[in-house]
Design an enzyme around this catalytic site. Structure first.
Site, mmCIF file in Angstrom:
data_model
loop_
_atom_site.group_PDB
_atom_site.id
_atom_site.type_symbol
_atom_site.label_atom_id
_atom_site.label_comp_id
_atom_site.label_asym_id
_atom_site.label_seq_id
_atom_site.Cartn_x
_atom_site.Cartn_y
_atom_site.Cartn_z
ATOM 1 N N HIS A 24 0.812 -1.212 -0.001
ATOM 2 C CA HIS A 24 0.125 -0.010 -0.003
ATOM 3 C C HIS A 24 0.785 1.137 -0.056
ATOM 4 O O HIS A 24 0.655 2.173 -0.874
ATOM 5 C CB HIS A 24 -0.805 -0.106 1.082
ATOM 6 C CG HIS A 24 -1.871 1.081 1.437
ATOM 7 N ND1 HIS A 24 -2.459 1.526 2.598
ATOM 8 C CD2 HIS A 24 -2.522 1.883 0.168
ATOM 9 C CE1 HIS A 24 -3.395 2.399 2.136
ATOM 10 N NE2 HIS A 24 -3.190 2.849 1.046
ATOM 11 N N GLU A 35 -4.337 7.485 7.549
ATOM 12 C CA GLU A 35 -5.330 6.576 7.063
ATOM 13 C C GLU A 35 -5.427 5.433 8.019
ATOM 14 O O GLU A 35 -6.513 4.911 8.171
ATOM 15 C CB GLU A 35 -5.043 6.111 5.743
ATOM 16 C CG GLU A 35 -4.999 7.007 4.459
ATOM 17 C CD GLU A 35 -4.769 6.492 3.225
ATOM 18 O OE1 GLU A 35 -4.577 5.294 3.183
ATOM 19 O OE2 GLU A 35 -4.923 7.161 2.240
ATOM 20 N N GLU A 64 2.126 1.675 -3.604
ATOM 21 C CA GLU A 64 1.168 2.445 -4.396
ATOM 22 C C GLU A 64 1.076 4.031 -4.204
ATOM 23 O O GLU A 64 0.939 4.773 -5.115
ATOM 24 C CB GLU A 64 -0.412 1.786 -3.969
ATOM 25 C CG GLU A 64 -1.527 2.419 -4.566
ATOM 26 C CD GLU A 64 -2.457 2.554 -3.791
ATOM 27 O OE1 GLU A 64 -3.095 3.703 -3.728
ATOM 28 O OE2 GLU A 64 -2.985 1.688 -3.170
ATOM 29 N N HIS A 65 1.368 4.486 -2.887
ATOM 30 C CA HIS A 65 1.201 5.848 -2.779
ATOM 31 C C HIS A 65 2.287 6.581 -3.356
ATOM 32 O O HIS A 65 2.302 7.810 -3.980
ATOM 33 C CB HIS A 65 0.973 5.998 -1.262
ATOM 34 C CG HIS A 65 -0.426 5.979 -0.596
ATOM 35 N ND1 HIS A 65 -0.768 6.991 0.118
ATOM 36 C CD2 HIS A 65 -1.201 5.178 -0.693
ATOM 37 C CE1 HIS A 65 -2.075 6.566 0.546
ATOM 38 N NE2 HIS A 65 -2.255 5.562 0.189
#
Length: 791
Positions: A53, A134, A56-57
Site C-alpha cells: 500500500h 489513514e 502504491e502511494h
C-alpha cells in the site's frame, strides 16, 4: 430504441508478457485504463506490513520526467477526469478516465510512474505520515473494524487475519533493510509479465491495441512470478461459521467456487421479491435487510458472506439459520435455466450502459457449466435439510425486456371497441395534467444515443414523508439491473428523484414509481446504516443546509395531495419523452413550475455543527458565487480549475494535515459555489480554517504566476459532446433551477474561454471578501472569529 450497442472485446498477450484486455464501445465519450499488478498486501513479507500500500502511494509522487505537478494525478484532474488506485489482498490497481484527446498522455504518465518512481527518502517520510493518518481513520471506522472481527473465524495463519494496513511503526523508512525490501518488491512485481492492462473507449480495437503496445514498450520487462498460494481458509473439515455483532448476523462460507457462480447465487439471495428469503424474514420480523457478497477470491479460495440485519425479534439466530438453509435447499432443487438466462441479460445490460472506467474494470462472466457444477457441489456439501417452506423464485426483471405493445391502439386497458371515444373523468384530468409545462424536455443533448436522464422534484408543505427511499429500494435495484441509476435525495422539504441511463425502460420505471408512491401503508423501517467516516457524513448533510424552501414547520404530516412537483428530461427521443409524459400523469402531487431561490448569505459566515462518529476534525467550506449570473459561474469555475491541484499539493502533500483533501465546484439546487473539504487526524478545526484562509489569501499570487489559466481545457470538458450523460444532465438540471436558458452549456463554455487573468483576480477577491458568503459544515463548534452559529 436503437439495437443494443454491446462493446467489442479482445484479449491478447504482448511479446513482453503484458496481458491486455480491450473494449471498443462507440457510444463512449471518454477513455479509461485499468492497470492491475498481480501483487497485493498478502504478497509482502511479514516483516513489513503495509509495504504494498505504501508503494502504491509513493508512485503518485512524481518522477524525474513528470514531477508531481505534471504527473498523472495532476494531469487527470486538470482535464476533468477521474483517477484512483487500490491495494487489495493479491492485486494493486491503478485506474483513470480521460477525454479521448488526452488519453495517450495519461497512459504515458502511468507507464513512467510505474517504472521510474523516485522513492526519495523525504517523500517516503512525508507519505508515511499520510498512511499513518489513514491507519488511524481505519482503526476508528466501524465498518472496517466489523470486517476485522468477522474474519477472526478463519484459520489464524491465513493472511486475511493479519495486519496489512501499514502505519508509522510497520514502515521503518529509515532502515536500510526496509529500503531494500521496497526496491525488491517493486523490481519483482512492477514489470510487464506481472501486469494486465484493460482499456475501454470509443476508438477502434486497432487503435486501442496500438495504445497498449506503446504503453508496454515503456514498462520494465520481466516474467510472471506466480504468487504464493495461501494456507487453508479454515482448519480441518470446517467450511462455515456464524458471526453476530451490532444487530447483524453473518453466515460465512469458505469454498472453491468460481466468482461468477457466487455472483449468480448472490443475485437470488439478495432478491427482495415476494416468496424469497428476505421477504419471509421481513414478514416474520426476523430481519430488515440481507446482503450476500463475495469477500475474497484467490487461488481457488473464496469467502461468501451472507449478512443479515436483524429485525425486531430478539434471539432469532436459530430461526434465521433454519430459513436460510431451507431456502438454499429449495434453490439447489430449482430449475436454473431461466435464472441463468436472466443472469446473462443482467451482465449484458451492464456492459451496454457502463461508462468507460466501469467497463474497463468489468470482468464479469456468464455462468459456465463448470460454475454450475461447482456451486451445486458447494450447496450439497452444506447437507441441507429437505425443503419445508413454500418458496418462489423472483420474477423476471420487468425492465430488462421491451414492453409489450398494445394490440389495439387507442383503447384503454379493459375497453372493447364499443368503448372507443369514451373517456373517464380521471382520464380527462390526466390529459390536462400532462399538458402542464411542469415537465420539460431539454434539447441541449443529442437524442440519437441509448441514454438519457430524467429529474423529478417534489415540494411538500412540511418535512418529506418518512420511509420513501426504503420503500423504493426494490424498484431501485430492478432499475439498476436494467441500466438505469435511480437515486433519491431529500433537501429540507424537497424530495428529488433522478434517473440516468438507458431511456428505453424509463417510462416503465416512472410507471412503477407512480404505483409505489400511490400505495398506502406503513413505511418500512429504516435500514440500519453503518456509520460513515466524518467527511462523508458532512457531505451528506451539506445540501439540506443550503436549501431554503421558504416553508415553515408544520404539525401535520406531509401530504401528497398538497405536494407540488416539476421535472426535466434530457437526451430523450420524442417517443420516449411522450411515453414518460403519459406515465407522469399518474404521479402523486400537482405538477406546477416551482420557483427555486437560493439562500442569500449576504456576506455572512455561517457555521453548522454535525455530530459524527469520528473524533477527527472534519470540515467542509462552501462558498457560493456572489450572483447566479453565468459570468460569475464561468469565472469561479475557472478559478476552481486553477486552484484544485495547488490546494491538494499544499494541504495534502506538503502540510500533510489530512488524508481527505479536495476542492472543486459544487452545485446545490441550482446554486453554484466553491467547495473545500478536509478531514485531519492531527489538525484542529481552527487549524484547518487557518490553513484554508492562508491558502485563499495566496490566490492572487497563484493567478499571477500561472502561465496557463486552463481556459481551453476546462471549456472543452463542458461541451455536450464531451460530457458523460450523467454529468451533462446534472448541469442542465441546475441550470434549469437557476432559470438559465436552454443554451446554457454553449454560453458557459464561451464565457470560460474568454475569462482573463483580471477576471480571476476579481473572483479571488470576491472569494476572500466572502461576497457570496461562506457556509461551514463541521463536526465541532464554531471557531473564534466572524462565524455565526446556524441551525
Amino acid at each position: 430504441m436503437p439495437a443494443p450497442a454491446h462493446p467489442h472485446h479482445l484479449h491478447l498477450t504482448l511479446t513482453n508478457g503484458l496481458r491486455v484486455s480491450l473494449r471498443h464501445a462507440p457510444r463512449l465519450k471518454r477513455c479509461a485504463a485499468v492497470l492491475r499488478v498481480a501483487a497485493g498486501s498478502h504478497d509482502v513479507s511479514l516483516a513489513w506490513p503495509g509495504l504494498a500500500h505504501f508503494l502504491e502511494h509513493l508512485l503518485f509522487l512524481g518522477t524525474e520526467r513528470f514531477p508531481a505537478s505534471e504527473g498523472l494525478m495532476a494531469y487527470v484532474q486538470r482535464h476533468g477526469g477521474e483517477i484512483n488506485a487500490s491495494t487489495r489482498e493479491r492485486t494493486t490497481d491503478f485506474f483513470f478516465e480521460l477525454p479521448v484527446a488526452t488519453f495517450a498522455n495519461g497512459l504515458e504518465r502511468l507507464a513512467d510512474m510505474l517504472t521510474h518512481p523516485r522513492l526519495a527518502i523525504e517523500d517516503q517520510l512525508r507519505e508515511r505520515e499520510v498512511l499513518h493518518a489513514e491507519f488511524v481513520a481505519w482503526s476508528q471506522d466501524a465498518k472496517a473494524q466489523q470486517q476485522v472481527a468477522l474474519l477472526k473465524g478463519l484459520a489464524a495463519d491465513h493472511p486475511l487475519c493479519g495486519f496489512h494496513a501499514g502505519n508509522r511503526d510497520s514502515l521503518p523508512v529509515e532502515r536500510e533493510a526496509f529500503q531494500q525490501a521496497l526496491r525488491e518488491f517493486h523490481a519483482h512485481f512492477y514489470q510487464s509479465g506481472q501486469m494486465t492492462l484493460s482499456l475501454a473507449g470509443p476508438q477502434s480495437l486497432d487503435e486501442l491495441q496500438a495504445l497498449a503496445q506503446q504503453f508496454s514498450e515503456a514498462l520494465a520487462s520481466g516474467p510472471l512470478h506466480p504468487q504464493t498460494e495461501p494456507p487453508a481458509l479454515m482448519r480441518g473439515a470446517a467450511h462455515a461459521y456464524q458471526h453476530a455483532a451490532n444487530h447483524h448476523q453473518h453466515h460465512v462460507i469458505a469454498c472453491d467456487v468460481p466468482r461468477e457462480a457466487l455472483d449468480f447465487l448472490c443475485i437470488w439471495l439478495n432478491a427482495s421479491a415476494p416468496g424469497g428469503l428476505l421477504a419471509e424474514l421481513k414478514a416474520r420480523k426476523l430481519a430488515s435487510a440481507l446482503q450476500a457478497s463475495v469477500l475474497y477470491h484467490f487461488a481457488g479460495q473464496a469467502l461468501l458472506d451472507i449478512d443479515i440485519t436483524l429485525g425486531a425479534k430478539g434471539d432469532s439466530a436459530t430461526q434465521i439459520e433454519a430459513l436460510l438453509h431451507d431456502w438454499l435447499s429449495f434453490f439447489v432443487q430449482s430449475d436454473w435455466t431461466p435464472l441463468r438466462e436472466e443472469f446473462a441479460l443482467l451482465n449484458a445490460r451492464q456492459q451496454q450502459i457502463q461508462g468507460a472506467l466501469a467497463l474497463a474494470r468489468n470482468d464479469s462472466e456468464d455462468l459456465s457449466e463448470q460454475g454450475v457444477a461447482a456451486l451445486k457441489r458447494l450447496l450439497d456439501s452444506l447437507h441441507l435439510p429437505l425443503c419445508e417452506h413454500t418458496w418462489q423464485l423472483p420474477p423476471n426483471n420487468p425492465f430488462l425486456r421491451p414492453p409489450v405493445k398494445e394490440e389495439r391502439a387507442g383503447l384503454i386497458r379493459g375497453q372493447t371497441s364499443a368503448h372507443r371515444g369514451l373517456r373517464t373523468f380521471a382520464q380527462d384530468r390526466s390529459r390536462g395534467r400532462r399538458d402542464v409545462s411542469a415537465l420539460t424536455f431539454s434539447q441541449a443533448l443529442a437524442e440519437d444515443t441509448d441514454e438519457g436522464a430524467l429529474y423529478l422534484q417534489w415540494r411538500f408543505d412540511c418535512a418529506v414523508p418518512a420511509g420513501l427511499e426504503n420503500a423504493l429500494q426494490p424498484l431501485r435495484e430492478n432499475a439498476r439491473q436494467a441500466g438505469i441509476e435511480l437515486s433519491f435525495e431529500t433537501l429540507a422539504n424537497d424530495w428529488r428523484v433522478k434517473m440516468v441511463g438507458l431511456h428505453e425502460p424509463m417510462p416503465a420505471v416512472v410507471e412503477a414509481l407512480a404505483l409505489n408512491l400511490s400505495q398506502s401503508g406503513e413505511p418500512p423501517s429504516p435500514f440500519t446504516q453503518t456509520p460513515m467516516i466524518a467527511i462523508r457524513a458532512l457531505l451528506k448533510a451539506l445540501p439540506a443546509y443550503c436549501v431554503g424552501t421558504g416553508v415553515g414547520p408544520s404539525e401535520t404530516p406531509a401530504s401528497w395531495t398538497t405536494a407540488r412537483w416539476q421535472g426535466l428530461g434530457a437526451g430523450l427521443p420524442t417517443t420516449c419523452a411522450a411515453a414518460i409524459k403519459t406515465a407522469t400523469a399518474r404521479l402523486p402531487g400537482q405538477p406546477v413550475t416551482i420557483e427555486y431561490t437560493p439562500q442569500n448569505l449576504d456576506g455572512q459566515r455561517l457555521w453548522h455543527e454535525v455530530k459524527t462518529e469520528s473524533s477527527e476534525a472534519a470540515l467542509l467550506l462552501f462558498c457560493p458565487t456572489p450572483t447566479s449570473s453565468l459570468d460569475d459561474e464561468a469565472a469561479w469555475r475557472l478559478l476552481a480549475h486553477l486552484l484544485q491541484g495547488p490546494f491538494y499539493q499544499r494541504l495534502r502533500v506538503e502540510l500533510q494535515i489530512g488524508y481527505a483533501v479536495f476542492s472543486g465546484i459544487r452545485q446545490i439546487n441550482g446554486q453554484t459555489g466553491l467547495l473545500f473539504g478536509v478531514q485531519s487526524p492531527s489538525a484542529s478545526l481552527a487549524g484547518i480554517i487557518e490553513h484554508l484562509q492562508t491558502f485563499l489569501a495566496q490566490l492572487p499570487a497563484l493567478i499571477d504566476n500561472s502561465a496557463d489559466l486552463g481556459n481551453q481545457p476546462l471549456a472543452e470538458q463542458l461541451t455536450a459532446q464531451a460530457l458523460p450523460i450523467a454529468q451533462a444532465a446534472d448541469l442542465l438540471w441546475h441550470a434549469h433551477m437557476s432559470g438559465h436558458s436552454s443554451g446554457y452549456l454553449e454560453q458557459l463554455q464561451a464565457l470560460i474561454q474568454t475569462r482573463t487573468r483580471e477576471d480571476l483576480q476579481h473572483a479571488a477577491r470576491q472569494l476572500n471578501d466572502t461576497a457570496g458568503g461562506w457556509r461551514c459544515v463541521a463536526n465541532g463548534p464554531p471557531c473564534e472569529g466572524f462565524w455565526q452559529t446556524a441551525g
